[in-house]
Design an enzyme around this catalytic site. Sequence first.
Site, mmCIF file in Angstrom:
data_model
loop_
_atom_site.group_PDB
_atom_site.id
_atom_site.type_symbol
_atom_site.label_atom_id
_atom_site.label_comp_id
_atom_site.label_asym_id
_atom_site.label_seq_id
_atom_site.Cartn_x
_atom_site.Cartn_y
_atom_site.Cartn_z
ATOM 1 N N THR A 150 -0.652 7.828 -1.122
ATOM 2 C CA THR A 150 -1.814 7.723 -1.939
ATOM 3 C C THR A 150 -2.669 6.466 -1.380
ATOM 4 O OG1 THR A 150 -1.318 6.025 -3.206
ATOM 5 C CG2 THR A 150 -0.674 8.327 -4.055
ATOM 6 N N ARG A 173 0.956 -1.023 -0.096
ATOM 7 C CA ARG A 173 -0.054 -0.315 -0.263
ATOM 8 C C ARG A 173 0.541 1.109 -0.023
ATOM 9 N NH1 ARG A 173 -4.548 0.601 4.702
ATOM 10 N NH2 ARG A 173 -2.914 2.082 5.570
HETATM 11 C C1 PRP Z 1 -1.065 -4.435 4.450
HETATM 12 C C2 PRP Z 1 -1.778 -5.334 4.725
HETATM 13 C C3 PRP Z 1 -2.778 -5.512 3.499
HETATM 14 C C4 PRP Z 1 -2.904 -3.850 3.621
HETATM 15 C C5 PRP Z 1 -4.082 -3.783 3.721
HETATM 16 O O1 PRP Z 1 0.133 -4.477 3.786
HETATM 17 O O2 PRP Z 1 -0.839 -6.644 5.251
HETATM 18 O O3 PRP Z 1 -1.989 -5.705 2.958
HETATM 19 O O4 PRP Z 1 -2.111 -3.282 4.322
HETATM 20 O O5 PRP Z 1 -4.750 -2.301 3.915
HETATM 21 P P1 PRP Z 1 -5.895 -2.314 2.891
HETATM 22 O O6 PRP Z 1 -6.957 -2.802 2.436
HETATM 23 O O7 PRP Z 1 -5.825 -0.973 2.631
HETATM 24 O O8 PRP Z 1 -4.499 -2.580 1.345
HETATM 25 P P2 PRP Z 1 1.274 -3.293 3.041
HETATM 26 O O9 PRP Z 1 1.225 -2.515 2.669
HETATM 27 O O10 PRP Z 1 1.395 -2.911 4.901
HETATM 28 O O11 PRP Z 1 2.322 -4.571 2.688
HETATM 29 P P3 PRP Z 1 3.028 -5.424 3.967
HETATM 30 O O12 PRP Z 1 2.470 -6.706 3.817
HETATM 31 O O13 PRP Z 1 4.513 -5.715 2.338
HETATM 32 O O14 PRP Z 1 3.817 -4.151 5.019
HETATM 33 N N1 URA Z 2 -2.213 -2.304 7.348
HETATM 34 C C1 URA Z 2 -1.620 -3.194 8.419
HETATM 35 O O1 URA Z 2 -0.358 -3.825 8.459
HETATM 36 N N2 URA Z 2 -2.366 -2.670 9.742
HETATM 37 C C2 URA Z 2 -3.474 -1.989 9.496
HETATM 38 O O2 URA Z 2 -3.806 -1.201 10.349
HETATM 39 C C3 URA Z 2 -3.718 -1.455 8.407
HETATM 40 C C4 URA Z 2 -3.544 -1.759 7.104
#
Ligand code: PRP
Ligand code: URA
Length: 209
Positions: A108, A104
């Site tokens: 944005t 994410r």
């Molecule tokens: C986190 C989590 C989800 C996403 C959820 O991943 O594991 O994939 O955020 O957020 P959303 O519903 O708003 O899209 P992150 O982007 O932090 O990546 P990571 O797992 O590589 O740390």
């Molecule tokens: N991704 C995470 O890991 N935690 C949150 O609370 C939201 C997005």
Amino acid sequence: MGNVHVLDHPLIQHKLSFIRDRNTGTKEFRELVDEVAMLMAFEITRDLPLEETTIETPVTTTTTKVLAGKKIGLVPILRAGLGMVDGMLKLIPAAKVGHVGLYRDPETLKPVEYYIKLPSDIHERELIVIDPMLATGGSANDAIQSLKNRGAKNIRLMCLIAAPEGVEVIKEHHPDVDIYLAALDEKLDDHAYIVPGLGDAGDRLFGTK
Ligand code: PRP
Ligand code: URA
């Protein structure tokens, strides 16, 4: 319309409390996520179809039941989804595993896909997309769309914790997808973190930050 199932088994709820606790360190966090994923796999597979088979016990011939229907595919969203794969494989050891890499964008908040590798027969499988967090829903929404674009037809989504906003996004864009959660939380904060949530799932699993 896809249903939302909150898995309220006492063991899942008990372990989730320790997962949420900020004082739980990386080792214990990882172990607990693994255990909850296994328990959730037990619940999410409750409706798998069975068929009758005939076997020989040491005593007699009898009719018993074995799994029928579609084979399972697990699709963790990288990174944090990886923390739930081994727990699920303990109960569904023959499942094939595909990977969707998404992060994410912190500015944005939109998901950016950087990797995808899937079993070749996803169109024949019952796929379970795995991600601990369903926050804005952007990541899971994109991952599910990517799978559908490649021929997937039967998809379930499994998360530890969701915000109502994320659930609504999936219901709107993927009404065919059932959602399985350990908890449906209150809301998102200004940085789109789930409240009360558990913080950053990837960082807590892998000890980054
Ligand atoms: C986190 C989590 C989800 C996403 C959820 O991943 O594991 O994939 O955020 O957020 P959303 O519903 O708003 O899209 P992150 O982007 O932090 O990546 P990571 O797992 O590589 O740390
Ligand atoms: N991704 C995470 O890991 N935690 C949150 O609370 C939201 C997005």
